[in-house]
Design a protein around this motif. Structure first.
Motif, mmCIF file in Angstrom:
data_model
loop_
_atom_site.group_PDB
_atom_site.id
_atom_site.type_symbol
_atom_site.label_atom_id
_atom_site.label_comp_id
_atom_site.label_asym_id
_atom_site.label_seq_id
_atom_site.Cartn_x
_atom_site.Cartn_y
_atom_site.Cartn_z
ATOM 1 N N ALA A 61 0.820 -1.207 0.000
ATOM 2 C CA ALA A 61 0.000 0.000 0.000
ATOM 3 C C ALA A 61 0.855 1.260 0.000
ATOM 4 O O ALA A 61 0.433 2.312 -0.487
ATOM 5 C CB ALA A 61 -0.931 0.010 1.215
ATOM 6 N N LEU A 62 2.071 1.169 0.568
ATOM 7 C CA LEU A 62 2.930 2.344 0.638
ATOM 8 C C LEU A 62 3.282 2.870 -0.746
ATOM 9 O O LEU A 62 3.477 4.070 -0.930
ATOM 10 C CB LEU A 62 4.211 2.013 1.408
ATOM 11 N N ALA A 63 3.374 1.964 -1.725
ATOM 12 C CA ALA A 63 3.707 2.395 -3.084
ATOM 13 C C ALA A 63 2.594 3.235 -3.686
ATOM 14 O O ALA A 63 2.830 4.022 -4.604
ATOM 15 C CB ALA A 63 3.979 1.181 -3.965
ATOM 16 N N TYR A 64 1.381 3.071 -3.190
ATOM 17 C CA TYR A 64 0.250 3.862 -3.677
ATOM 18 C C TYR A 64 0.048 5.128 -2.844
ATOM 19 O O TYR A 64 -0.317 6.180 -3.369
ATOM 20 C CB TYR A 64 -1.019 3.013 -3.638
ATOM 21 N N LEU A 65 0.326 5.046 -1.549
ATOM 22 C CA LEU A 65 0.029 6.154 -0.645
ATOM 23 C C LEU A 65 1.173 7.157 -0.507
ATOM 24 O O LEU A 65 0.935 8.296 -0.107
ATOM 25 C CB LEU A 65 -0.295 5.605 0.754
ATOM 26 N N TYR A 66 2.405 6.744 -0.860
ATOM 27 C CA TYR A 66 3.567 7.580 -0.595
ATOM 28 C C TYR A 66 4.464 7.692 -1.821
ATOM 29 O O TYR A 66 4.537 6.776 -2.641
ATOM 30 C CB TYR A 66 4.389 6.999 0.568
ATOM 31 N N HIS A 67 5.153 8.806 -1.910
ATOM 32 C CA HIS A 67 6.196 8.974 -2.916
ATOM 33 C C HIS A 67 7.381 8.070 -2.585
ATOM 34 O O HIS A 67 7.628 7.733 -1.434
ATOM 35 C CB HIS A 67 6.697 10.431 -2.941
ATOM 36 N N ASN A 68 8.146 7.735 -3.611
ATOM 37 C CA ASN A 68 9.444 7.066 -3.465
ATOM 38 C C ASN A 68 9.355 5.654 -2.898
ATOM 39 O O ASN A 68 10.314 5.152 -2.317
ATOM 40 C CB ASN A 68 10.397 7.899 -2.584
ATOM 41 N N PHE A 69 8.196 5.005 -3.021
ATOM 42 C CA PHE A 69 8.071 3.617 -2.608
ATOM 43 C C PHE A 69 7.746 2.750 -3.814
ATOM 44 O O PHE A 69 7.119 3.192 -4.768
ATOM 45 C CB PHE A 69 6.969 3.448 -1.555
ATOM 46 N N ARG A 70 8.172 1.498 -3.749
ATOM 47 C CA ARG A 70 7.837 0.513 -4.767
ATOM 48 C C ARG A 70 7.225 -0.703 -4.087
ATOM 49 O O ARG A 70 7.540 -0.997 -2.937
ATOM 50 C CB ARG A 70 9.099 0.078 -5.536
ATOM 51 N N PRO A 71 6.352 -1.426 -4.779
ATOM 52 C CA PRO A 71 5.803 -2.653 -4.185
ATOM 53 C C PRO A 71 6.927 -3.605 -3.796
ATOM 54 O O PRO A 71 7.927 -3.715 -4.492
ATOM 55 C CB PRO A 71 4.940 -3.240 -5.303
ATOM 56 N N VAL A 72 6.756 -4.306 -2.675
ATOM 57 C CA VAL A 72 7.812 -5.182 -2.199
ATOM 58 C C VAL A 72 7.514 -6.648 -2.459
ATOM 59 O O VAL A 72 8.401 -7.479 -2.393
ATOM 60 C CB VAL A 72 8.058 -4.989 -0.685
ATOM 61 N N SER A 73 6.270 -6.994 -2.725
ATOM 62 C CA SER A 73 5.941 -8.392 -2.961
ATOM 63 C C SER A 73 6.138 -8.730 -4.432
ATOM 64 O O SER A 73 6.313 -7.853 -5.274
ATOM 65 C CB SER A 73 4.495 -8.672 -2.539
ATOM 66 N N SER A 74 6.088 -10.022 -4.731
ATOM 67 C CA SER A 74 6.286 -10.447 -6.111
ATOM 68 C C SER A 74 5.145 -10.004 -7.014
ATOM 69 O O SER A 74 5.314 -9.844 -8.211
ATOM 70 C CB SER A 74 6.440 -11.970 -6.170
ATOM 71 N N SER A 75 3.961 -9.826 -6.440
ATOM 72 C CA SER A 75 2.812 -9.348 -7.209
ATOM 73 C C SER A 75 2.601 -7.865 -6.934
ATOM 74 O O SER A 75 2.564 -7.446 -5.790
ATOM 75 C CB SER A 75 1.553 -10.124 -6.824
#
Length: 480
Positions: free
Chosen positions: A195-209
């Motif tokens: 969710a951080l990748a959607y809610l915050y700048h400078n984040f990327r998804p961490v899971s494989s999906s």
């Protein structure tokens, strides 16, 4: 330009015929329909020259750079200005560049609002958007590291079947969280960290999906069976300066947003966090004043953590210290989200609660100083067990003046939360003066040596003894 012989002619004619090119620097073609979305979601910040100092402060903070201490005025023209004529010119100019001026005004208002909040010390927060009282709810549990976040997440995962039946939506992935859930329970929802990748700048998804959190929120808002979503991650608070206002603005227009924070007395919190971090073999030995959570707390306090959330929803601050002393942390969380009957009874309340004392931490610092990096992980594995079992009060780990600085910042925080958010937080814990707290007890080293001696090679025993001498003599260089 006229002085350089460009032959531009009359100023009013020049301005009326000139088109700006600032929008050509945007990452996409800018239109009336998309400029707000581009500003909110494609930039960490856009500054203005009339709020230059504030703009530089924000940009530096979001890039983790130092804020410039001087912004000199250079090449200033010495001339009188006819304000009436400038107003006339400005009106023509704006009509000639309508979209550019809308972009400018939107950016300027964001900078001016930030500047007003900063100068007011965030003491007069803007009211969050008003939505219908029967609207759906989204709670952002923004607990700090070492303030019960893991315990609360484990409790939510334990009660997954019950809280879905109650209309509570807590998406998580059991593989990501590493829980010991029975294999027959299908839990294939996305992890909270994504969710951080959607809610915050400078984040990327961490899971494989890579989950589409915009769709996840949309499905929740349209679901007839779910009325309350919970997003829980400790980085929500630590990275609050990087939030994407556009996303929160959209959610706030359709749901009631609450930002739920459990705050811990900072001298104990910082030492507990330091204890966790220093146990990582890859963390350098010398930290002390350069320990970033310490420096950030002295600069902004918990008040600065809360400030970015204020325009978007209700702030609910609770005392971690009081609740854990009453053994009520989990119960309080479920009461806060409106589901008091869901708190699990069987599970212990505090998970991941490392109780490494000052002896343990200072000894580990000494080990890091003398052991080569390619051997440190192996040696740590051998000595961490007995070192970690010691239950000593770690609040005196930092030097006395550092603890005093934290206490002063905490008093400002306490006053702010009492006046603005109507919550009383406990006073600062007393520090123990003197340099002795930067050393380890000889009895501790003797006991540790006896426990691990047979597991160490001859070379490891040499490193152990050298680290022990340094630790007994004092570890002042890390905290000076």
């Amino acid at each position: 330009m006229e002085r350089k012989g460009k032959g531009l002619g009359r100023l009013d004619e020049y301005l009326s015929s000139t088109k700006l090119n600032q929008l050509s620097h945007f990452p996409e073609v800018v239109t009336e329909e998309n400029y707000i979305d581009l500003i909110e979601n494609r930039f960490i910040w856009i500054g203005t020259t009339e709020t230059l100092a504030t703009s530089m402060e924000i940009i530096a903070d979001r890039l983790n750079r130092f804020v410039p201490t001087r912004l000199d005025r250079l090449n200033v023209s010495d001339r009188s200005v006819d304000e009436k004529r400038l107003d006339d010119y400005r009106e023509v100019f704006q009509k000639n560049n309508p979209l550019e001026y809308k972009v400018y005004r939107y950016v300027a208002e964001k900078n001016e609002a930030y500047q007003r909040n900063a100068s007011a010390g965030y003491s007069a927060p803007a009211s969050p958007p008003s939505v219908s009282t029967d609207a759906k709810k989204i709670t952002f549990h923004t607990g700090l590291p070492k303030a019960g976040t893991t315990s609360i997440q484990m409790a939510l995962m334990d009660t997954e079947q019950q809280h879905r039946a109650e209309g509570l939506f807590f998406p998580f992935d059991k593989t990501f969280f590493g829980t010991n859930l029975p294999s027959d329970r299908r839990i294939d929802l996305p992890p909270q960290t994504d969710a951080l990748a959607y809610l915050y700048h400078n984040f990327r998804p961490v899971s494989s999906s890579e989950f589409d959190w915009q769709k996840i929120f949309e499905d929740f808002l349209q679901s007839p069976d779910l009325d309350h979503a919970i997003i829980s991650h400790e980085l929500l608070s630590l990275e609050s300066r990087n939030l994407r206002p556009g996303v929160f603005n959209v959610l706030a227009r359709r749901a009631q947003l609450t930002f739920l924070l459990y705050l811990r007395e900072p001298a104990i919190w910082l030492t507990s966090l330091y204890a966790q971090i220093i146990h990582d073999p890859s963390v350098p030995a010398s930290t002390g004043r350069t320990f970033r959570p310490y420096a950030r707390y002295i600069d902004k306090g918990f008040e600065g953590v809360v400030a970015p959330f204020i325009p978007h929803g209700r702030i609910d601050v609770r005392s971690y210290d009081r609740l854990t002393s009453e053994n009520r942390l989990i119960e309080d969380f479920f009461e806060a989200v409106g589901a008091p009957g869901l708190a699990p009874i069987s599970r212990a309340h505090l998970h991941n609660s490392r109780r490494a004392g000052r002896n343990s931490i200072v000894f580990l610092l000494s080990l890091k100083e003398v052991v080569p990096p390619d051997h440190i992980a192996k040696l740590f594995h051998k000595v961490l067990g007995p070192a970690d079992r010691l239950d000593m009060t770690p609040r005196s780990l930092f030097s006395a003046d550092m603890v005093q600085a934290v206490a002063q910042r905490w008093e400002r925080d306490r006053e702010y939360f009492r006046e603005v958010h109507h919550v009383d937080l406990p006073p600062a814990t007393p520090s123990e003066a003197g340099p002795a707290h930067l050393c380890v007890d000889e009895a501790y080293v003797a006991e540790l040596r006896e426990e691990v001696h047979d597991d160490l090679s001859e070379l490891e025993r040499t490193w152990f003894d050298l680290a022990a001498r340094n630790a007994i003599g004092g570890w002042e260089n890390s905290f000076s």
